[in-house]
Design a protein around this motif. Structure first.
Motif, PDB file in Angstrom:
ATOM      1  N   PRO A  86       0.816  -1.223   0.000  1.00  0.00           N
ATOM      2  CA  PRO A  86       0.000   0.000   0.000  1.00  0.00           C
ATOM      3  C   PRO A  86       0.848   1.270   0.000  1.00  0.00           C
ATOM      4  O   PRO A  86       1.909   1.320   0.637  1.00  0.00           O
ATOM      5  CB  PRO A  86      -0.827  -0.115   1.290  1.00  0.00           C
ATOM      6  CG  PRO A  86      -0.050  -1.027   2.168  1.00  0.00           C
ATOM      7  CD  PRO A  86       0.748  -1.942   1.283  1.00  0.00           C
ATOM      8  N   ALA A  87       0.361   2.286  -0.703  1.00  0.00           N
ATOM      9  CA  ALA A  87       1.086   3.560  -0.742  1.00  0.00           C
ATOM     10  C   ALA A  87       0.908   4.335   0.547  1.00  0.00           C
ATOM     11  O   ALA A  87       1.848   4.957   1.045  1.00  0.00           O
ATOM     12  CB  ALA A  87       0.608   4.393  -1.931  1.00  0.00           C
ATOM     13  N   ASP A  88      -0.307   4.325   1.087  1.00  0.00           N
ATOM     14  CA  ASP A  88      -0.618   5.081   2.303  1.00  0.00           C
ATOM     15  C   ASP A  88      -0.888   4.123   3.451  1.00  0.00           C
ATOM     16  O   ASP A  88      -1.828   3.326   3.397  1.00  0.00           O
ATOM     17  CB  ASP A  88      -1.827   5.985   2.079  1.00  0.00           C
ATOM     18  CG  ASP A  88      -1.560   7.065   1.043  1.00  0.00           C
ATOM     19  OD1 ASP A  88      -0.480   7.670   1.089  1.00  0.00           O
ATOM     20  OD2 ASP A  88      -2.431   7.292   0.178  1.00  0.00           O
ATOM     21  N   VAL A  89      -0.056   4.194   4.477  1.00  0.00           N
ATOM     22  CA  VAL A  89      -0.185   3.336   5.654  1.00  0.00           C
ATOM     23  C   VAL A  89      -0.150   4.224   6.895  1.00  0.00           C
ATOM     24  O   VAL A  89       0.715   5.100   7.009  1.00  0.00           O
ATOM     25  CB  VAL A  89       0.955   2.302   5.736  1.00  0.00           C
ATOM     26  CG1 VAL A  89       0.756   1.389   6.942  1.00  0.00           C
ATOM     27  CG2 VAL A  89       1.032   1.484   4.455  1.00  0.00           C
ATOM     28  N   VAL A  90      -1.088   3.985   7.807  1.00  0.00           N
ATOM     29  CA  VAL A  90      -1.096   4.699   9.075  1.00  0.00           C
ATOM     30  C   VAL A  90      -0.961   3.674  10.198  1.00  0.00           C
ATOM     31  O   VAL A  90      -1.719   2.698  10.250  1.00  0.00           O
ATOM     32  CB  VAL A  90      -2.387   5.518   9.275  1.00  0.00           C
ATOM     33  CG1 VAL A  90      -2.329   6.284  10.600  1.00  0.00           C
ATOM     34  CG2 VAL A  90      -2.594   6.489   8.121  1.00  0.00           C
ATOM     35  N   PHE A  91       0.005   3.889  11.087  1.00  0.00           N
ATOM     36  CA  PHE A  91       0.254   2.985  12.203  1.00  0.00           C
ATOM     37  C   PHE A  91      -0.554   3.440  13.423  1.00  0.00           C
ATOM     38  O   PHE A  91      -0.577   4.631  13.759  1.00  0.00           O
ATOM     39  CB  PHE A  91       1.744   2.973  12.560  1.00  0.00           C
ATOM     40  CG  PHE A  91       2.600   2.218  11.594  1.00  0.00           C
ATOM     41  CD1 PHE A  91       3.136   0.981  11.940  1.00  0.00           C
ATOM     42  CD2 PHE A  91       2.874   2.729  10.337  1.00  0.00           C
ATOM     43  CE1 PHE A  91       3.930   0.279  11.048  1.00  0.00           C
ATOM     44  CE2 PHE A  91       3.661   2.034   9.431  1.00  0.00           C
ATOM     45  CZ  PHE A  91       4.195   0.799   9.796  1.00  0.00           C
ATOM     46  N   TYR A  92      -1.195   2.459  14.081  1.00  0.00           N
ATOM     47  CA  TYR A  92      -1.972   2.740  15.290  1.00  0.00           C
ATOM     48  C   TYR A  92      -1.484   1.859  16.436  1.00  0.00           C
ATOM     49  O   TYR A  92      -1.102   0.701  16.225  1.00  0.00           O
ATOM     50  CB  TYR A  92      -3.458   2.475  15.051  1.00  0.00           C
ATOM     51  CG  TYR A  92      -4.100   3.419  14.066  1.00  0.00           C
ATOM     52  CD1 TYR A  92      -4.577   4.661  14.476  1.00  0.00           C
ATOM     53  CD2 TYR A  92      -4.221   3.070  12.720  1.00  0.00           C
ATOM     54  CE1 TYR A  92      -5.162   5.537  13.571  1.00  0.00           C
ATOM     55  CE2 TYR A  92      -4.805   3.939  11.805  1.00  0.00           C
ATOM     56  CZ  TYR A  92      -5.272   5.168  12.234  1.00  0.00           C
ATOM     57  OH  TYR A  92      -5.848   6.039  11.336  1.00  0.00           O
ATOM     58  N   ASN A  93      -1.532   2.417  17.647  1.00  0.00           N
ATOM     59  CA  ASN A  93      -1.155   1.635  18.814  1.00  0.00           C
ATOM     60  C   ASN A  93      -2.352   0.849  19.341  1.00  0.00           C
ATOM     61  O   ASN A  93      -3.416   0.807  18.718  1.00  0.00           O
ATOM     62  CB  ASN A  93      -0.548   2.540  19.902  1.00  0.00           C
ATOM     63  CG  ASN A  93      -1.565   3.506  20.497  1.00  0.00           C
ATOM     64  OD1 ASN A  93      -2.759   3.452  20.209  1.00  0.00           O
ATOM     65  ND2 ASN A  93      -1.086   4.408  21.341  1.00  0.00           N
ATOM     66  N   ALA A  94      -2.196   0.255  20.518  1.00  0.00           N
ATOM     67  CA  ALA A  94      -3.241  -0.602  21.075  1.00  0.00           C
ATOM     68  C   ALA A  94      -4.523   0.152  21.383  1.00  0.00           C
ATOM     69  O   ALA A  94      -5.606  -0.446  21.448  1.00  0.00           O
ATOM     70  CB  ALA A  94      -2.729  -1.294  22.340  1.00  0.00           C
ATOM     71  N   ASP A  95      -4.417   1.467  21.567  1.00  0.00           N
ATOM     72  CA  ASP A  95      -5.594   2.294  21.849  1.00  0.00           C
ATOM     73  C   ASP A  95      -6.121   2.987  20.600  1.00  0.00           C
ATOM     74  O   ASP A  95      -6.958   3.882  20.696  1.00  0.00           O
ATOM     75  CB  ASP A  95      -5.253   3.342  22.914  1.00  0.00           C
ATOM     76  CG  ASP A  95      -4.866   2.713  24.240  1.00  0.00           C
ATOM     77  OD1 ASP A  95      -5.537   1.741  24.639  1.00  0.00           O
ATOM     78  OD2 ASP A  95      -3.887   3.174  24.858  1.00  0.00           O
ATOM     79  N   TRP A  96      -5.603   2.621  19.464  1.00  0.00           N
ATOM     80  CA  TRP A  96      -5.988   3.204  18.176  1.00  0.00           C
ATOM     81  C   TRP A  96      -5.622   4.689  18.087  1.00  0.00           C
ATOM     82  O   TRP A  96      -6.299   5.476  17.421  1.00  0.00           O
ATOM     83  CB  TRP A  96      -7.465   2.966  17.868  1.00  0.00           C
ATOM     84  CG  TRP A  96      -7.735   1.559  17.427  1.00  0.00           C
ATOM     85  CD1 TRP A  96      -8.107   0.521  18.214  1.00  0.00           C
ATOM     86  CD2 TRP A  96      -7.611   1.029  16.101  1.00  0.00           C
ATOM     87  NE1 TRP A  96      -8.225  -0.636  17.470  1.00  0.00           N
ATOM     88  CE2 TRP A  96      -7.942  -0.354  16.166  1.00  0.00           C
ATOM     89  CE3 TRP A  96      -7.278   1.572  14.856  1.00  0.00           C
ATOM     90  CZ2 TRP A  96      -7.923  -1.173  15.051  1.00  0.00           C
ATOM     91  CZ3 TRP A  96      -7.267   0.751  13.737  1.00  0.00           C
ATOM     92  CH2 TRP A  96      -7.588  -0.610  13.845  1.00  0.00           C
ATOM     93  N   ASP A  97      -4.528   5.066  18.754  1.00  0.00           N
ATOM     94  CA  ASP A  97      -3.947   6.389  18.568  1.00  0.00           C
ATOM     95  C   ASP A  97      -2.895   6.287  17.470  1.00  0.00           C
ATOM     96  O   ASP A  97      -2.120   5.329  17.421  1.00  0.00           O
ATOM     97  CB  ASP A  97      -3.287   6.891  19.861  1.00  0.00           C
ATOM     98  CG  ASP A  97      -4.281   7.036  21.001  1.00  0.00           C
ATOM     99  OD1 ASP A  97      -5.389   7.540  20.745  1.00  0.00           O
ATOM    100  OD2 ASP A  97      -3.945   6.636  22.134  1.00  0.00           O
TER     101      ASP A  97
END
Length: 339
Positions: A149-160
């Motif tokens: 994927p070109a656009d990836v957003v990483f989230y932690n366990a709390d979805w931050d």
């Protein structure tokens, strides 16, 4: 393909992915994942509970509120694993699905806290260490989910949000060994030697041994049938398919190690038995020789036939550095690839 509506939280089937703008979930599987059968059996009267369902709900909420998407794709409840035909189609298509996604929501359930690379005061080394300890970086299937994927957003366990792939690119390249050029632009994947791409998967694991091969299909642009139960023969089949589609000599740059307790290495075939045998290849440089047009592979009933003469020589070492092993052809041009 089956997609989940981000508001109704229900599956809907689409004959083709063309024209369907959707988000896609990347994660590691747990014990209570919400399956395709459970999603189909959803009732309006009783919504489910559990971490697997909560993950689906959070994915839909983020896709809808942050990216304005009506549809998401999640592997846990998108693939009917009781259908071998659907499973085969899904595995062969998965790389293209991730590549075509509007955004990939990457959930790290074992990364707690809101610490990010831009935290104040910044602690990039500590962040990289914590990020690299996440189980997501050890799984075979997640390799293509980072690259495609070109656009990836990483989230932690709390979805931050922890950041995007581009914001974290230095950390991601250091953790995975993947070239930054590939993380910037997937087209760069086509200009790297086979052995280097194999090395990215060298330390990764899958639940099924066959998936060590199947999870690499998209990275090598290969399609082949799924034969669960064939064991490590799947990885042999993958290399045979690669040999039919490329003249890259680094396919054979793997290194065999002696088995536990053995004093000698037992001779075997031309192909590696797993990506782990390419572990040393991430530093290989492969100029023109690896892709020479006059190199020809052919599969015979005796194995793989190659016409190429190579000789080994030691390159002069730089001051304080380890000598480099060079493999040069006995033909004009003096081209080489080095380890």
């Amino acid at each position: 393909m089956w997609l989940i509506h981000t508001t109704a939280l229900r599956l809907q089937f689409f004959p083709s992915s063309d024209g369907q703008k959707c988000g896609i979930l990347s994660h590691t599987w747990g014990e209570d994942e919400f399956t395709f059968q459970a999603m189909k059996a959803l009732s309006e009267c009783s919504l489910p509970t559990g971490r697997g369902w909560a993950k689906i709900v959070a994915t839909c909420e983020k896709a809808r509120s942050h990216f304005g998407l009506d549809w998401v794709w999640a592997d846990t409840c998108r693939i009917d694993k009781t259908s071998s035909a659907e499973l085969t189609e899904a595995i062969n298509s998965m790389f293209s699905w991730y590549r075509g996604a509007a955004v990939c929501l990457l959930f790290l359930e074992d990364f707690s806290g809101a610490e990010g690379p831009n935290s104040s005061p910044p602690e990039p080394d500590k962040f990289r260490q914590r990020l690299g300890q996440c189980r997501w970086f050890t799984r075979g299937w997640t390799l293509q989910e980072l690259i495609a994927p070109a656009d990836v957003v990483f989230y932690n366990a709390d979805w931050d949000s922890l950041g995007t792939k581009m914001e974290l690119i230095n950390h991601l390249s250091a953790i995975t060994g993947i070239n930054q050029s590939v993380l910037h632009d997937i087209e760069a994947l086509h200009f790297l030697p086979v052995c280097k791409k194999m090395a990215w998967a060298a330390s990764r694991q899958t639940t099924r041994i066959e998936d060590l091969a199947y999870c690499l299909l998209g990275i090598f642009d290969i399609s082949m049938p799924m034969l669960y139960g064939e064991g490590d023969k799947a990885f042999i089949r993958l290399q045979e398919e690669i040999a039919r589609s490329t003249n890259d000599l680094t396919l054979f740059a793997w290194t065999q190690e002696a088995e536990d307790g053995a004093e000698t290495i037992r001779p075997r075939g031309i192909f590696a038995t797993s990506p782990a045998e390419f572990r040393h290849c991430n530093t290989i440089r492969a100029p023109e020789i690896a892709f020479e047009k006059n190199v020809e592979f052919s599969m015979t009933n005796q194995g793989l036939r190659i016409h190429k003469n190579l000789r080994r020589r030691s390159a002069p070492s730089m001051s304080g550095s380890t000598p480099t092993n060079w493999f040069t052809p006995r033909s004009p041009g003096n081209q080489a690839y080095a380890k």
